[in-house]
Design a protein around this motif. Structure first.
Motif, PDB file in Angstrom:
ATOM      1  N   LEU A  54      14.764  10.821  12.616  1.00 39.07           N
ATOM      2  CA  LEU A  54      15.927  11.056  11.750  1.00 39.07           C
ATOM      3  C   LEU A  54      16.898  12.035  12.399  1.00 39.07           C
ATOM      4  O   LEU A  54      18.119  11.828  12.381  1.00 39.07           O
ATOM      5  N   ILE A  55      16.325  13.051  12.949  1.00 36.42           N
ATOM      6  CA  ILE A  55      17.201  14.051  13.591  1.00 36.42           C
ATOM      7  C   ILE A  55      17.946  13.425  14.761  1.00 36.42           C
ATOM      8  O   ILE A  55      19.153  13.614  14.946  1.00 36.42           O
ATOM      9  N   GLY A  56      17.199  12.645  15.553  1.00 38.57           N
ATOM     10  CA  GLY A  56      17.805  12.034  16.727  1.00 38.57           C
ATOM     11  C   GLY A  56      18.847  11.006  16.367  1.00 38.57           C
ATOM     12  O   GLY A  56      19.743  10.712  17.160  1.00 38.57           O
ATOM     13  N   ASN A  57      18.724  10.459  15.148  1.00 38.62           N
ATOM     14  CA  ASN A  57      19.674   9.428  14.749  1.00 38.62           C
ATOM     15  C   ASN A  57      20.915  10.000  14.075  1.00 38.62           C
ATOM     16  O   ASN A  57      21.782   9.240  13.643  1.00 38.62           O
ATOM     17  N   LEU A  58      20.904  11.274  13.970  1.00 42.01           N
ATOM     18  CA  LEU A  58      22.118  11.856  13.389  1.00 42.01           C
ATOM     19  C   LEU A  58      23.313  11.388  14.190  1.00 42.01           C
ATOM     20  O   LEU A  58      23.271  11.345  15.423  1.00 42.01           O
TER      21      LEU A  58
ATOM     22  N   ILE B 152      18.295  16.392  19.653  1.00 35.60           N
ATOM     23  CA  ILE B 152      19.649  15.845  19.569  1.00 35.60           C
ATOM     24  C   ILE B 152      20.246  15.685  20.963  1.00 35.60           C
ATOM     25  O   ILE B 152      20.785  14.639  21.301  1.00 35.60           O
ATOM     26  N   GLU B 153      20.120  16.718  21.770  1.00 33.37           N
ATOM     27  CA  GLU B 153      20.711  16.646  23.106  1.00 33.37           C
ATOM     28  C   GLU B 153      19.776  15.985  24.104  1.00 33.37           C
ATOM     29  O   GLU B 153      20.204  15.577  25.188  1.00 33.37           O
ATOM     30  N   GLY B 154      18.495  15.888  23.759  1.00 30.17           N
ATOM     31  CA  GLY B 154      17.567  15.166  24.620  1.00 30.17           C
ATOM     32  C   GLY B 154      17.164  15.895  25.878  1.00 30.17           C
ATOM     33  O   GLY B 154      16.764  15.278  26.867  1.00 30.17           O
ATOM     34  N   LEU B 155      17.245  17.214  25.869  1.00 28.62           N
ATOM     35  CA  LEU B 155      16.838  17.966  27.049  1.00 28.62           C
ATOM     36  C   LEU B 155      15.308  18.040  27.123  1.00 28.62           C
ATOM     37  O   LEU B 155      14.613  18.006  26.115  1.00 28.62           O
TER      38      LEU B 155
END
Lengths: 388, 206
Positions: A54-58, B152-155
Motif C-alpha cells: 500500500l505504501i509503495g502504491n501511493l 517509496i523511494e526504493g533505496l
C-alpha cells in the motif's frame, strides 16, 4: 490473537527484513520454518507485506514546479561589497600600510611645524582689532545699503565659501606662489576678487556668516587702504569684531584658524592666510564696496593703516576662490583704481605657513583610511578562512 | 527517477565545475523524487517545495562532497537534511508514537491524526491513500524517513544508511518499527476500508 501478541520486536524485524529479502540464508530458513508452523506469524507477515505494498502504491508526487536553479540562487551570499579573495586582502593591507605611513608622516610634519610656527601674535592682534573697529564704524553705515538687499545671498554663499576653504586647503597652497609674485599680485587679485564680489556684501550678517567673516577680516584691511570708507566696512567690521572678541577660531577648519591668528599676531595684520575661502570672502567684500574688484585690493590704497597693508597681503593668497561670482560694481562706493599690487614677502611666508597647516588636516583622514583598509583586509581574511 | 541518466557522471562533473545547466539537468531528472520525499516527510506541499528547493541549492554547493556511488541516495540524503532543517525551522514536532511497538496493546492503535478520514471518505481510493499518508505522517521522523526512503523511494538498506547517516542495523530496526506502526495505524481504521484493502490479522477472531 494471543499468538500475535507474543511477537517481539525482533520478530518484526525478521519479518520486515524477510519481506525485503535481506535476511541471511540461515535466518531466512529459520524464519520460514517458524512461519510454516505459526499461522499468526504468517498472517502478520502478510499484513506487513500488504502494508508495504500500500505504501509503495501511493501515487507519486510530482513536483509542482521545476526546481532548477538560477545563478542568483547559488551565488554566494554577499554581505560584503568587496571580494574576499586573498589578492584583495593583500591589496587592502598594502594600501593600509601606505596610508598609515603617510598619515603618520604628515602628523609628524605637522607637529614639527606647529612648534616652529610664530606665536607672538596676540599684541599685534589687539592693535589691529582696535584699528579695525574704528574702521568698522565708518564702514557700517555704507555697506548696509547694499547689504540689505543681498544679505540672503551672502549668508548662503558665506557658508559655501567656508566649506570651500576647508576642502580646498591644498589648492590654496598651490595658489599661494601665484599671489606672492610681486607683479602678478594685481592680476591674481583681480581674478579672484571677481568671484568673491557677491559674498562681499555679507558684512551686515555677521552672525550668520561668522566663519566667512573671520576669513574676510584680513581682506577688509586691504580694502580700507584703497577706498577708505567703503572698502573698510565689510572686511573691517568682521575682522574687528572677531579679533576683538577672540572669536576668530573657525568652526570648520581649526588648524587654519590657528594659523591665521598666528600670522596676524606676527605681522600685526588681521588678515592671515587663514582660509583661502576667507580670503576670497574678503576680496569679494572689498570689490563690492568699491565697485572696482581688482583695483580695490591694492595695498597702496591704504595709506592710513599700515597694519592693514600686511593684511592685504594676507588676503592675497586667497586665490583659491574660483571666479564663480561676477563682480557687481556698486555705484555708491567710488572705485579707487590704484592697482599697485606690491605684495611683500610676507604673503609668501604666509603662503608657506598655509602649506604647513594643510597636512595637519589631512593626516587624521589618511590615518583613518589606513585603519579602514586594515580592517577590510582583516575581515576579508577571516571570512575567507572561515569558509574553509 | 525511473530511469538513470546515461551521462549522469558527466553531468555531475560539469556541475562540479560550476556548470549550472548541467546541474539543472540533474534537477529536472530528480526533482520529482526529491519533492516526493520532501512531501512525505513534511506532510504538506508548501513546506515540501521549500525543502526541495533548499535541497537542490545545498546539493549544488556541496557537490564536492559527493564521492561517487548512488547520486540519488546522496541527493536524497541532502534532501532529508533539508527537510529536517525545514521542520526545525517550522518548529513542527513530528509525532513520536511507535517506540513501544510492537509490544503494546494491539487494540490501541496509534493516535489518529486529528483530521482522520470519515468512513464515507475512506471508501474511495483517494481516501485510502490519504489514510496511509496520514499514518506515515504520524510516525516519528526518523522512522518515517527510513520508511519513505525504502518503501517509496526504493533505496536499498545500504543507500538508506548512507542517506540517513546511520548504520545498517539501525535502518532495519527503524524500518521494521515504521512498517509495524503504519500497519497498526491502518488496522485501527480498517473497518473504514473497503474489504480488499483490509489488513488480515487474527484480530478478526476476536
Amino acid at each position: 490473537m494471543s499468538a500475535r501478541r507474543n511477537f517481539t520486536e525482533q520478530d518484526y524485524e525478521l519479518l520486515s527484513a524477510y519481506l525485503d529479502g535481506a535476511l541471511p540464508p540461515t535466518e531466512r530458513t529459520a524464519l520460514e520454518t517458524r512461519l510454516g508452523a505459526d499461522d499468526g506469524l504468517r498472517q502478520e507477515l502478510e499484513a506487513l507485506r500488504q502494508t508495504v505494498t500500500l505504501i509503495g502504491n501511493l501515487p507519486a508526487r510530482t513536483a509542482p514546479r521545476d526546481f532548477t536553479l538560477t545563478p542568483a540562487m547559488v551565488r554566494p551570499a554577499r554581505w560584503l561589497i568587496f571580494p574576499t579573495s586573498a589578492a584583495f586582502s593583500g591589496v587592502a593591507a598594502a594600501a593600509a600600510t601606505i596610508l598609515i605611513l603617510v598619515g603618520a608622516g604628515l602628523l609628524f610634519l605637522r607637529s614639527s611645524s606647529m612648534t616652529s610656527a610664530p606665536s607672538p601674535m596676540q599684541p599685534a592682534l589687539q592693535q589691529e582689532s582696535q584699528a579695525e573697529v574704528a574702521l568698522v564704524i565708518t564702514e557700517t553705515a555704507l555697506p548696509s545699503a547694499k547689504a540689505g538687499e543681498e544679505t540672503d545671498e551672502i549668508a548662503t554663499r558665506s557658508n559655501e565659501m567656508t566649506l570651500d576653504g576647508l576642502f580646498y586647503l591644498p589648492t590654496t597652497a598651490s595658489a599661494v606662489p601665484y599671489s606672492t609674485g610681486d607683479g602678478s599680485l594685481a592680476e591674481s587679485e583681480a581674478g579672484f576678487a571677481a568671484p568673491a564680489m557677491s559674498n562681499a556684501q555679507e558684512p551686515q550678517e555677521a552672525t550668520t556668516a561668522i566663519p566667512a567673516f573671520e576669513i574676510a577680516a584680513p581682506t577688509v584691511e586691504s580694502n580700507i587702504g584703497r577706498d577708505g570708507d567703503l572698502t573698510m566696512q565689510t572686511g573691517v567690521q568682521m575682522g574687528a569684531t572677531f579679533a576683538a572678541q577672540g572669536t576668530l577660531p573657525q568652526p570648520v577648519a581649526p588648524p587654519v584658524a590657528a594659523d591665521s591668528a598666528a600670522q596676524v599676531g606676527g605681522n600685526s595684520l588681521p588678515a592671515d592666510d587663514a582660509g583661502a575661502g576667507a580670503a576670497m570672502m574678503a576680496d569679494q567684500a572689498i570689490v563690492t564696496v568699491t565697485g572696482t574688484p581688482a583695483a580695490t585690493f591694492n595695498r597702496e590704497m591704504q595709506p592710513d593703516l599700515t597694519t592693514t597693508a600686511d593684511a592685504a597681503r594676507a588676503s592675497l593668497p586667497t586665490p583659491t576662490m574660483q571666479p564663480t561670482a561676477t563682480a557687481s560694481p556698486t555705484p555708491t562706493t567710488a572705485s579707487s583704481p590704484t592697482p599697485a599690487a606690491t605684495q611683500t614677502q610676507d604673503a609668501r611666508d604666509r603662503a608657506s605657513d598655509a602649506f604647513a597647516v594643510e597636512p595637519v588636516d589631512l593626516a587624521p583622514v589618511i590615518l583613518f583610511l589606513g585603519v579602514l583598509f586594515l580592517a577590510v583586509a582583516a575581515v576579508t581574511t577571516i571570512i575567507r578562512r572561515r569558509r574553509r | 527517477m525511473v530511469s538513470n541518466l546515461e551521462n549522469e557522471a558527466a553531468l555531475i562533473q560539469a556541475a562540479r565545475r560550476g556548470g549550472l545547466d548541467a546541474f539543472n539537468t540533474l534537477v529536472l531528472h530528480y526533482q520529482n523524487g526529491v519533492y516526493s520525499l520532501a512531501y512525505r516527510i513534511m506532510g504538506e506541499p508548501a513546506a515540501a517545495a521549500d525543502a526541495t528547493q533548499d535541497a537542490f541549492i545545498a546539493a549544488f554547493r556541496r557537490l564536492d562532497t559527493y564521492r561517487g556511488g548512488s547520486f540519488k541516495s546522496w541527493l536524497l540524503r541532502i534532501a532529508t537534511n533539508a527537510c529536517y532543517d525545514e521542520l526545525r525551522r517550522r518548529k513542527r514536532r513530528p509525532i513520536a508514537a511507535f517506540d513501544d511497538l510492537p509490544g503494546g496493546d494491539s487494540d490501541d492503535g496509534p493516535a489518529l491524526p486529528a483530521d482522520a478520514p470519515t468512513p464515507e471518505q475512506v471508501v474511495q481510493q483517494g481516501e485510502l491513500n490519504r489514510a496511509i499518508e496520514q499514518c506515515i505522517a504520524a510516525l516519528h521522523a526518523d522512522q518515517r524517513t527510513v520508511l519513505i526512503l525504502s518503501d517509496i523511494e526504493g533505496l536499498s538498506y545500504q543507500e538508506i544508511a548512507d542517506s540517513a547517516g546511520v548504520n545498517l542495523g539501525t535502518v532495519k530496526s527503524r524500518l521494521s518499527r515504521a512498517r509495524a506502526g503504519v500497519r497498526q495505524c491502518l488496522r485501527a481504521v480498517q473497518e473504514l476500508l473497503p474489504a480488499e484493502y483490509r489488513l488480515r490479522s487474527n484480530d478478526e477472531a476476536t
